[in-house]
Design an enzyme around this catalytic site. Sequence first.
Site, PDB file in Angstrom:
ATOM      1  N   GLN A 160     106.832  39.158  15.387  1.00 16.37           N
ATOM      2  CA  GLN A 160     105.978  38.363  14.515  1.00 16.37           C
ATOM      3  C   GLN A 160     104.766  37.838  15.291  1.00 16.37           C
ATOM      4  O   GLN A 160     104.885  37.384  16.423  1.00 16.37           O
ATOM      5  CB  GLN A 160     106.764  37.195  13.924  1.00 16.37           C
ATOM      6  CG  GLN A 160     106.003  36.449  12.857  1.00 16.37           C
ATOM      7  CD  GLN A 160     106.840  35.361  12.228  1.00 16.37           C
ATOM      8  OE1 GLN A 160     107.181  34.378  12.892  1.00 16.37           O
ATOM      9  NE2 GLN A 160     107.176  35.523  10.953  1.00 16.37           N
ATOM     10  N   ASN A 193     113.242  33.109   1.677  1.00 16.63           N
ATOM     11  CA  ASN A 193     113.325  32.260   2.857  1.00 16.63           C
ATOM     12  C   ASN A 193     113.175  30.813   2.426  1.00 16.63           C
ATOM     13  O   ASN A 193     112.314  30.492   1.625  1.00 16.63           O
ATOM     14  CB  ASN A 193     112.216  32.662   3.837  1.00 16.63           C
ATOM     15  CG  ASN A 193     112.192  31.814   5.084  1.00 16.63           C
ATOM     16  OD1 ASN A 193     111.255  31.062   5.266  1.00 16.63           O
ATOM     17  ND2 ASN A 193     113.182  31.939   5.918  1.00 16.63           N
ATOM     18  N   LYS A 228     104.982  37.287   6.240  1.00 18.67           N
ATOM     19  CA  LYS A 228     105.722  36.116   5.779  1.00 18.67           C
ATOM     20  C   LYS A 228     104.708  35.174   5.154  1.00 18.67           C
ATOM     21  O   LYS A 228     103.702  34.839   5.778  1.00 18.67           O
ATOM     22  CB  LYS A 228     106.449  35.405   6.919  1.00 18.67           C
ATOM     23  CG  LYS A 228     107.184  34.171   6.418  1.00 18.67           C
ATOM     24  CD  LYS A 228     107.875  33.406   7.520  1.00 18.67           C
ATOM     25  CE  LYS A 228     108.546  32.178   6.907  1.00 18.67           C
ATOM     26  NZ  LYS A 228     109.165  31.338   7.920  1.00 18.67           N
ATOM     27  N   CYS A 257     103.379  29.186   8.588  1.00 14.50           N
ATOM     28  CA  CYS A 257     103.295  27.927   9.326  1.00 14.50           C
ATOM     29  C   CYS A 257     102.369  26.937   8.612  1.00 14.50           C
ATOM     30  O   CYS A 257     101.193  27.224   8.408  1.00 14.50           O
ATOM     31  CB  CYS A 257     102.797  28.169  10.750  1.00 14.50           C
ATOM     32  SG  CYS A 257     102.720  26.647  11.718  1.00 14.50           S
TER      33      CYS A 257
END
Length: 157
Positions: free
Chosen positions: A16, A150, A86, A45
């Site tokens: 990642q 997730n 992601k 993030c």
Amino acid sequence: LDGGGTPPQDRPLIAQFCGHDKEILLRAMKLLERDVDGVDINCGCPQNIAKRGRYGAYLMEEQNGDLIVDIVRHLSANLNVPVSVKVRLLPSGVEDSLKLYERLVDAGAAMLTIHGRNRFNRQRMTGDSDWGAIRKVVELVGHRVPVIANGSISNMD
């Protein structure tokens, strides 16, 4: 990495990365390409350091999503391993998020991991993951790419 000596039970191995410069990302990913099964761009993030660095959840909002779509297109065209992303939900809502996710798949994303919260859902304001939104992503692009849920997983049930 280890020159290809990763045990089979540790596969698939996905590295990642975070960043906003497609050329720097490509150079970094090329260094690991032969040792991994895929690469992932972390747009999950929500921390302020990610805002300052123009990566993470903030990257999804730059240029109305055009920057991350261009990055995915560039990496997918120039790497020999799958590129995944992601993501979080956009603060503007689920419908805008779905449009962006479809654009990412169109650009070459081979898998999406959906963190069912937006960037404001962090620390004391975390809240529950929006599993309904994740379901909508599966319905939209799940026939084209794997979609991994997730967030808010607290037990094996």
